[in-house]
Design an enzyme around this catalytic site. Structure first.
Site, PDB file in Angstrom:
ATOM      1  N   TYR A  98       0.648  -0.949   0.069  1.00  0.00           N
ATOM      2  CA  TYR A  98      -0.193   0.189   0.057  1.00  0.00           C
ATOM      3  C   TYR A  98       1.035   1.402   0.270  1.00  0.00           C
ATOM      4  O   TYR A  98       0.771   1.655   0.760  1.00  0.00           O
ATOM      5  CB  TYR A  98      -1.015   0.157   0.795  1.00  0.00           C
ATOM      6  CG  TYR A  98      -2.042  -1.016   1.656  1.00  0.00           C
ATOM      7  CD1 TYR A  98      -2.249  -1.733   0.202  1.00  0.00           C
ATOM      8  CD2 TYR A  98      -2.924  -1.502   2.383  1.00  0.00           C
ATOM      9  CE1 TYR A  98      -2.740  -2.730   0.126  1.00  0.00           C
ATOM     10  CE2 TYR A  98      -3.449  -2.046   2.559  1.00  0.00           C
ATOM     11  CZ  TYR A  98      -3.978  -3.200   1.173  1.00  0.00           C
ATOM     12  OH  TYR A  98      -4.632  -4.029   1.567  1.00  0.00           O
ATOM     13  N   ARG A  99       2.027   1.216  -1.257  1.00  0.00           N
ATOM     14  CA  ARG A  99       2.414   2.258  -1.050  1.00  0.00           C
ATOM     15  C   ARG A  99       2.182   3.329  -0.841  1.00  0.00           C
ATOM     16  O   ARG A  99       1.229   4.033  -1.503  1.00  0.00           O
ATOM     17  CB  ARG A  99       3.170   2.663  -2.278  1.00  0.00           C
ATOM     18  CG  ARG A  99       4.921   2.757  -2.058  1.00  0.00           C
ATOM     19  CD  ARG A  99       5.632   2.740  -3.682  1.00  0.00           C
ATOM     20  NE  ARG A  99       5.867   1.998  -4.092  1.00  0.00           N
ATOM     21  CZ  ARG A  99       6.890   0.624  -3.824  1.00  0.00           C
ATOM     22  NH1 ARG A  99       7.513   1.089  -2.618  1.00  0.00           N
ATOM     23  NH2 ARG A  99       7.379  -0.079  -3.958  1.00  0.00           N
TER      24      ARG A  99
END
Length: 539
Positions: free
Chosen positions: A481-482
């Site tokens: 979930y950069r």
């Protein structure tokens, strides 16, 4: 249709591009030399430049966040769509020879677009692995080889054709591609029973910055450790993964129950925190929080809806009995439950049409609300102590703000097998001690991209509000979930260890040091890089 389809066309098009596209001679020379390098191999008809009529459709084909599709978004000079390992080797060799940055895209789900865009003004090339999508399932030995461009749905479909009692602990979203997913660890419906996807990888085919093809034995255990959760785009390109399949019963049970604030959602959610991580490891307990239109007694036209969902490896009667025992507040009954096969639970919880399994093969199918609101920003947190009810009241206030109409929060309970696997087993460190993970999501329509900063600002306010309630020192985050808000590398490719540690420890905790050492050894020139890649040690 690729850019180069016959040797007779290549000289003319090359002269045209060099003459008219780039007034700066040095850039034009590099560009022309790079294309000439590619043209000397069988890869030429798999190359797309901005002159090609198919360039835009290829570039946008797997972009799942439309806030990165704007006229000012940096785009690659060239996109290469390899069909064979040699095509990947050639692209690496030519990119490195002519000083071009490289991005590797397997499915395009990177939340910050780092697999297909660049914040640097330096020219770059995309290797798009969509054509490398072979799935070979060996039921007898309970293993499979899966190429990085294959999507989860293709794996689930192939397993289901051969067995009702084998599965893989992969993603709930059928369209997520294998390469990026496992590179970040990868959790899914079975992670409390069998661990992450990365925990179930037993071999890999990998290409390094020198174009060498390596497997687990030849790359060594350090590098094999790093590619299973150390984040995509840092060490090289994983072409395929050998995974072990896991056992599931013929019948599983799924339920989803929604409660509004007026139906005591806050109190039920508060209770869920204390018990969900203790649920049997055959359960996948999750929560989705959103708002909906209503008329409340205090005059509000919105209320919060909390949806409690679970996949259970067993029959409905067993699940109902269990939930009435340990979580009676939810009020689960047999009427709320649906029995099905494991692969059908992917359709049910993934909000896919459940008429047939062929939908799993549709790489372009997207759930209606994702189509309507294709632009988004996401952040993540880990919760180690239950949030008090007053803390949830503050979240509800944030959700009632006008920018939050497209917002959702997702909670996924931890515990089970995740408590048993050491933090250092793979680079993904979020194991024992976590009650649940939160993902915060805000979505908006593509035509509203001009107002994207309003929505992102709302997300940042919520994230700031949550600080007292989540993990600390570091405030942990999930690399798949950069989130570039937590820190990023310098554009020139030289980032100090201290600067990189700001975001690196949030994703990897104490595993970060080992990742840097491995990167320094395998790719000391930092050829594979992006805004949040692991860099070599530069001091």
């Amino acid at each position: 249709m690729g850019f180069l389809h016959s040797s007779s066309l290549f000289p003319f098009l090359l002269v045209f591009i060099v003459s008219f596209s780039w007034p700066i001679t040095s850039s034009a020379d590099i560009y022309g030399d790079f294309l000439h390098c590619l043209s000397s191999s069988s890869i030429s008809n798999l190359v797309y430049t901005q002159m090609n009529s198919s360039y835009s459709s290829i570039f946008e084909s797997t972009i799942h966040n439309s806030r990165f599709i704007t006229p000012t978004s940096p785009k690659p000079w060239v996109i290469v769509t390899p069909l064979h390992v040699s095509h990947v080797q050639t692209t690496i060799r030519c990119s490195k020879k002519h000083g071009l940055q490289l991005r590797t895209r397997s499915g395009g789900h990177d939340f910050e677009g780092v697999s297909y865009i660049s914040e640097s003004e330096s020219p770059f090339v995309i290797i798009d692995l969509a054509n490398l999508r072979s799935v070979q399932v060996d039921v007898e030995n309970e293993v499979a080889w899966v190429q990085s461009g294959a999507i989860m749905g293709e794996l689930y479909y192939e397993i289901a054709q051969k067995s009702r009692t084998l599965a893989f602990p992969g993603a709930l979203c059928h369209g997520v591609a294998f390469g990026g997913y496992i590179s970040g660890g990868g959790y899914g419906l079975l992670f409390r029973k069998y661990g992450l996807a990365a925990d179930n990888v037993i071999d890999a085919e990998f290409i390094d910055a020198n174009g060498r093809i390596l497997n687990r034995k030849s790359m060594g255990e350090d590098l094999f450790w790093a590619i299973r959760g150390g984040g995509g785009g840092s060490f090289g390109i994983v072409l395929s993964w050998k995974i072990k399949l896991v056992h599931v019963p013929e019948t599983v049970t799924v339920f989803s129950i929604s409660k509004t604030l007026e139906q005591n959602a806050t109190q039920i959610l508060h209770r869920w925190q204390y018990i969900s991580y203790k649920f049997p490891d055959g359960m996948y307990p999750s929560i989705t929080i959103s708002t909906t239109n209503t008329t409340t007694q205090d005059g509000r036209n919105l209320t919060v809806v909390v949806t409690f969902s679970t996949m259970f490896l067993g029959r409905a009667n067993e699940l109902v009995s269990l939930m009435q025992n340990i979580f009676p507040e939810l009020g689960l009954t047999s009427k709320d439950c649906n029995e099905m096969s494991f692969v059908e639970s992917i359709l049910a919880l993934g909000l896919l049409p459940n008429q047939n399994l062929e939908i799993l093969l549709d790489r372009n199918y997207r759930v209606s609300f994702l189509v309507a609101t294709p632009s988004f920003k996401t952040k993540s947190d880990y919760v180690k102590k239950p949030i008090p009810e007053i803390g949830f009241q503050g979240i509800w206030s944030q959700l009632f703000e006008p920018e939050a109409r497209g917002a959702t929060l997702n909670f996924v309970a931890y515990g089970g097998k995740m408590d048993e696997i050491p933090e250092s087993a793979v680079p993904f460190p979020h194991r024992k001690g976590n009650l649940y993970k939160i993902s915060y999501n805000i979505r908006w329509r593509e035509e509203d991209n001009v107002n994207s900063e309003r929505y992102i600002a709302w997300m940042r306010r919520l994230y700031s509000y949550m600080k007292p309630f989540v993990s600390k020192s570091p405030r942990e985050a999930y690399v798949n979930y950069r989130d570039l808000d937590i820190g990023k590398n310098n554009e020139d490719g030289y980032t100090t260890y201290a600067q990189m540690s700001v975001w690196g420890r949030k994703y990897f905790k104490n595993n970060f040091n080992r990742l840097v050492k491995i990167k320094t050894k395998i790719d000391p020139e930092n050829f594979f890089r992006h805004q949040q890649s692991i860099s070599p040690y530069f001091g």
